[in-house]
Design a protein around this motif. Structure first.
Motif, PDB file in Angstrom:
ATOM      1  N   MET A  51       1.737   5.751  -6.673  1.00  0.00           N
ATOM      2  CA  MET A  51       2.422   5.199  -5.505  1.00  0.00           C
ATOM      3  C   MET A  51       1.464   4.410  -4.617  1.00  0.00           C
ATOM      4  O   MET A  51       1.854   3.399  -4.021  1.00  0.00           O
ATOM      5  CB  MET A  51       3.104   6.313  -4.707  1.00  0.00           C
ATOM      6  N   GLY A  52       0.220   4.830  -4.544  1.00  0.00           N
ATOM      7  CA  GLY A  52      -0.778   4.048  -3.815  1.00  0.00           C
ATOM      8  C   GLY A  52      -1.018   2.705  -4.481  1.00  0.00           C
ATOM      9  O   GLY A  52      -1.130   1.671  -3.812  1.00  0.00           O
ATOM     10  N   GLY A  53      -1.079   2.706  -5.809  1.00  0.00           N
ATOM     11  CA  GLY A  53      -1.210   1.449  -6.547  1.00  0.00           C
ATOM     12  C   GLY A  53      -0.010   0.548  -6.325  1.00  0.00           C
ATOM     13  O   GLY A  53      -0.146  -0.678  -6.209  1.00  0.00           O
ATOM     14  N   CYS A  54       1.171   1.135  -6.237  1.00  0.00           N
ATOM     15  CA  CYS A  54       2.383   0.371  -5.964  1.00  0.00           C
ATOM     16  C   CYS A  54       2.287  -0.309  -4.599  1.00  0.00           C
ATOM     17  O   CYS A  54       2.600  -1.496  -4.462  1.00  0.00           O
ATOM     18  CB  CYS A  54       3.587   1.303  -6.016  1.00  0.00           C
ATOM     19  N   LEU A  55       1.861   0.425  -3.606  1.00  0.00           N
ATOM     20  CA  LEU A  55       1.709  -0.156  -2.269  1.00  0.00           C
ATOM     21  C   LEU A  55       0.667  -1.262  -2.252  1.00  0.00           C
ATOM     22  O   LEU A  55       0.867  -2.307  -1.618  1.00  0.00           O
ATOM     23  CB  LEU A  55       1.349   0.928  -1.256  1.00  0.00           C
ATOM     24  N   VAL A  56      -0.459  -1.040  -2.928  1.00  0.00           N
ATOM     25  CA  VAL A  56      -1.505  -2.062  -2.987  1.00  0.00           C
ATOM     26  C   VAL A  56      -0.966  -3.332  -3.633  1.00  0.00           C
ATOM     27  O   VAL A  56      -1.204  -4.448  -3.138  1.00  0.00           O
ATOM     28  CB  VAL A  56      -2.753  -1.527  -3.732  1.00  0.00           C
ATOM     29  N   LEU A  57      -0.242  -3.209  -4.729  1.00  0.00           N
ATOM     30  CA  LEU A  57       0.332  -4.380  -5.391  1.00  0.00           C
ATOM     31  C   LEU A  57       1.316  -5.114  -4.488  1.00  0.00           C
ATOM     32  O   LEU A  57       1.262  -6.342  -4.357  1.00  0.00           O
ATOM     33  CB  LEU A  57       1.032  -3.974  -6.692  1.00  0.00           C
ATOM     34  N   PHE A  58       2.198  -4.378  -3.861  1.00  0.00           N
ATOM     35  CA  PHE A  58       3.223  -5.005  -3.033  1.00  0.00           C
ATOM     36  C   PHE A  58       2.614  -5.687  -1.802  1.00  0.00           C
ATOM     37  O   PHE A  58       2.950  -6.834  -1.496  1.00  0.00           O
ATOM     38  CB  PHE A  58       4.248  -3.952  -2.604  1.00  0.00           C
ATOM     39  N   ILE A  59       1.730  -4.993  -1.127  1.00  0.00           N
ATOM     40  CA  ILE A  59       1.123  -5.560   0.088  1.00  0.00           C
ATOM     41  C   ILE A  59       0.234  -6.744  -0.254  1.00  0.00           C
ATOM     42  O   ILE A  59       0.271  -7.785   0.420  1.00  0.00           O
ATOM     43  CB  ILE A  59       0.365  -4.469   0.861  1.00  0.00           C
ATOM     44  N   SER A  60      -0.571  -6.610  -1.311  1.00  0.00           N
ATOM     45  CA  SER A  60      -1.447  -7.736  -1.669  1.00  0.00           C
ATOM     46  C   SER A  60      -0.642  -8.941  -2.167  1.00  0.00           C
ATOM     47  O   SER A  60      -1.036 -10.085  -1.948  1.00  0.00           O
ATOM     48  CB  SER A  60      -2.479  -7.313  -2.709  1.00  0.00           C
TER      49      SER A  60
END
Length: 103
Positions: free
Chosen positions: A13-22
């Motif tokens: 889920m942290g990777g998901c947030l990083v992908l979406f925000i970046s």
């Protein structure tokens, strides 16, 4: 086991947030299709993370959980071969152990 699953879930889920925000913070400045692609990948991660977070590991033995009923747990342990079967006294009438005697 639970902490390992929880850690994997939060990493995904942290990777998901990083992908979406970046994708929408700075990747969109160089390439809109790349940002959309990152969002598509980020969209697939949450269901996968939920499946991984709720799956049992190889070391998890769900059948070892007790039901709360002592007699039932004793019978299941006997069926699983974890405790030796009780040696009941033979019935003097017919000379063998009758299974119909059980309540």
């Amino acid at each position: 086991m639970y902490t390992r699953r929880r850690r994997r879930y939060f990493m995904l889920m942290g990777g998901c947030l990083v992908l979406f925000i970046s994708a929408w913070a700075f990747v969109r400045l160089w390439s809109i299709p790349a940002a959309v692609g990152l969002c598509v990948v980020a969209m697939i991660i949450p269901p996968v993370a939920a499946m991984i977070g709720n799956s049992r590991g190889r070391d998890d033995r769900w059948w070892d959980e007790t039901s709360g009923d002592a007699k039932s747990d004793e019978w299941w342990d006997e069926l699983d071969g974890r405790t030796p079967p009780d040696k009941k006294k033979n019935d003097s009438k017919n000379g063998h152990n009758d299974h119909r005697d059980r309540p």
